[in-house]
Design a protein around this motif. Structure first.
Motif, PDB file in Angstrom:
ATOM      1  N   UNK A  84      42.304  58.723  67.634  1.00 49.09           N
ATOM      2  CA  UNK A  84      43.532  58.226  68.217  1.00 49.09           C
ATOM      3  C   UNK A  84      44.584  58.324  67.125  1.00 49.09           C
ATOM      4  N   UNK A  85      45.345  59.398  67.154  1.00 46.38           N
ATOM      5  CA  UNK A  85      46.314  59.625  66.087  1.00 46.38           C
ATOM      6  C   UNK A  85      47.421  58.573  66.083  1.00 46.38           C
ATOM      7  N   UNK A  86      47.754  58.022  67.248  1.00 46.42           N
ATOM      8  CA  UNK A  86      48.762  56.978  67.299  1.00 46.42           C
ATOM      9  C   UNK A  86      48.319  55.745  66.524  1.00 46.42           C
ATOM     10  N   UNK A  87      47.012  55.492  66.503  1.00 47.51           N
ATOM     11  CA  UNK A  87      46.456  54.359  65.768  1.00 47.51           C
ATOM     12  C   UNK A  87      45.938  54.759  64.398  1.00 47.51           C
ATOM     13  N   UNK A  88      46.008  56.059  64.091  1.00 47.78           N
ATOM     14  CA  UNK A  88      45.536  56.555  62.805  1.00 47.78           C
ATOM     15  C   UNK A  88      44.078  56.172  62.579  1.00 47.78           C
ATOM     16  N   UNK A  89      43.278  56.353  63.625  1.00 46.12           N
ATOM     17  CA  UNK A  89      41.896  55.895  63.618  1.00 46.12           C
ATOM     18  C   UNK A  89      40.990  56.960  64.228  1.00 46.12           C
ATOM     19  N   UNK A  90      39.800  57.085  63.674  1.00 46.23           N
ATOM     20  CA  UNK A  90      38.775  57.951  64.220  1.00 46.23           C
ATOM     21  C   UNK A  90      37.548  57.095  64.521  1.00 46.23           C
ATOM     22  N   UNK A  91      36.805  57.467  65.561  1.00 40.38           N
ATOM     23  CA  UNK A  91      35.680  56.676  66.029  1.00 40.38           C
ATOM     24  C   UNK A  91      34.415  57.524  66.082  1.00 40.38           C
ATOM     25  N   UNK A  92      33.292  56.851  66.006  1.00 40.09           N
ATOM     26  CA  UNK A  92      32.003  57.471  66.250  1.00 40.09           C
ATOM     27  C   UNK A  92      31.206  56.541  67.149  1.00 40.09           C
ATOM     28  N   UNK A  93      31.041  56.940  68.393  1.00 41.12           N
ATOM     29  CA  UNK A  93      30.223  56.197  69.334  1.00 41.12           C
ATOM     30  C   UNK A  93      28.789  56.688  69.216  1.00 41.12           C
ATOM     31  N   UNK A  94      27.871  55.781  68.957  1.00 38.05           N
ATOM     32  CA  UNK A  94      26.475  56.121  68.742  1.00 38.05           C
ATOM     33  C   UNK A  94      25.634  55.428  69.807  1.00 38.05           C
ATOM     34  N   UNK A  95      24.950  56.210  70.606  1.00 37.44           N
ATOM     35  CA  UNK A  95      24.105  55.693  71.678  1.00 37.44           C
ATOM     36  C   UNK A  95      22.657  56.097  71.443  1.00 37.44           C
TER      37      UNK A  95
END
Length: 127
Positions: A73-84
């Motif tokens: 989410x570039x607007x939030x300057x954040x990257x995520x990793x969803x791990x299932x």
């Protein structure tokens, strides 16, 4: 100046899920490819996933494809990793990183291509 800070790690039972976040500060990282790596004790740092700068190209390690999802989410300057569907062998310190090399569609998979690194967050999966 730039800093990446991971969060969201912890202890989870096999089959559970976690979402890791990587918050950037000091600069915007929209012009960087973002990646996740992990390192277990006594093992080399392993590529997990990466996402390109602006076109949404994504690459996953073969063994993780289908269980892990990277997003940004570039607007939030954040990257995520969803791990299932986590497995005990997923236990490691997970790092996020930013890369300024390559073209806008590149998804670098080598740790040497990344210039900014977080301190890591521990993920432990119990059997």
């Amino acid at each position: 100046q730039g800093q990446l800070v991971e969060s969201g790690g912890g202890l989870v039972q096999a089959g559970g899920s976690l979402r890791l976040s990587c918050a950037a500060s000091g600069r915007t990282f929209s012009g960087y490819a973002m990646g996740w790596f992990r390192q277990a004790p006594g093992k080399e740092r392993e590529f997990v996933a990466a996402i390109s700068r602006s076109l949404g190209y994504i690459y996953y390690a073969d063994s993780l494809k289908g269980r892990f999802t990277i997003s940004r989410d570039n607007a939030k300057n954040t990257v995520y990793l969803q791990m299932n569907s986590l497995k005990p062998e997923d236990t490691a310190v997970y790092y996020c990183a930013a890369s300024s090399v390559g073209s806008i569609w590149d998804v670098p998979r080598s740790s040497g291509e990344y210039v900014y690194w977080g301190q890591g967050t521990q993920v432990t999966v119990s059997s």
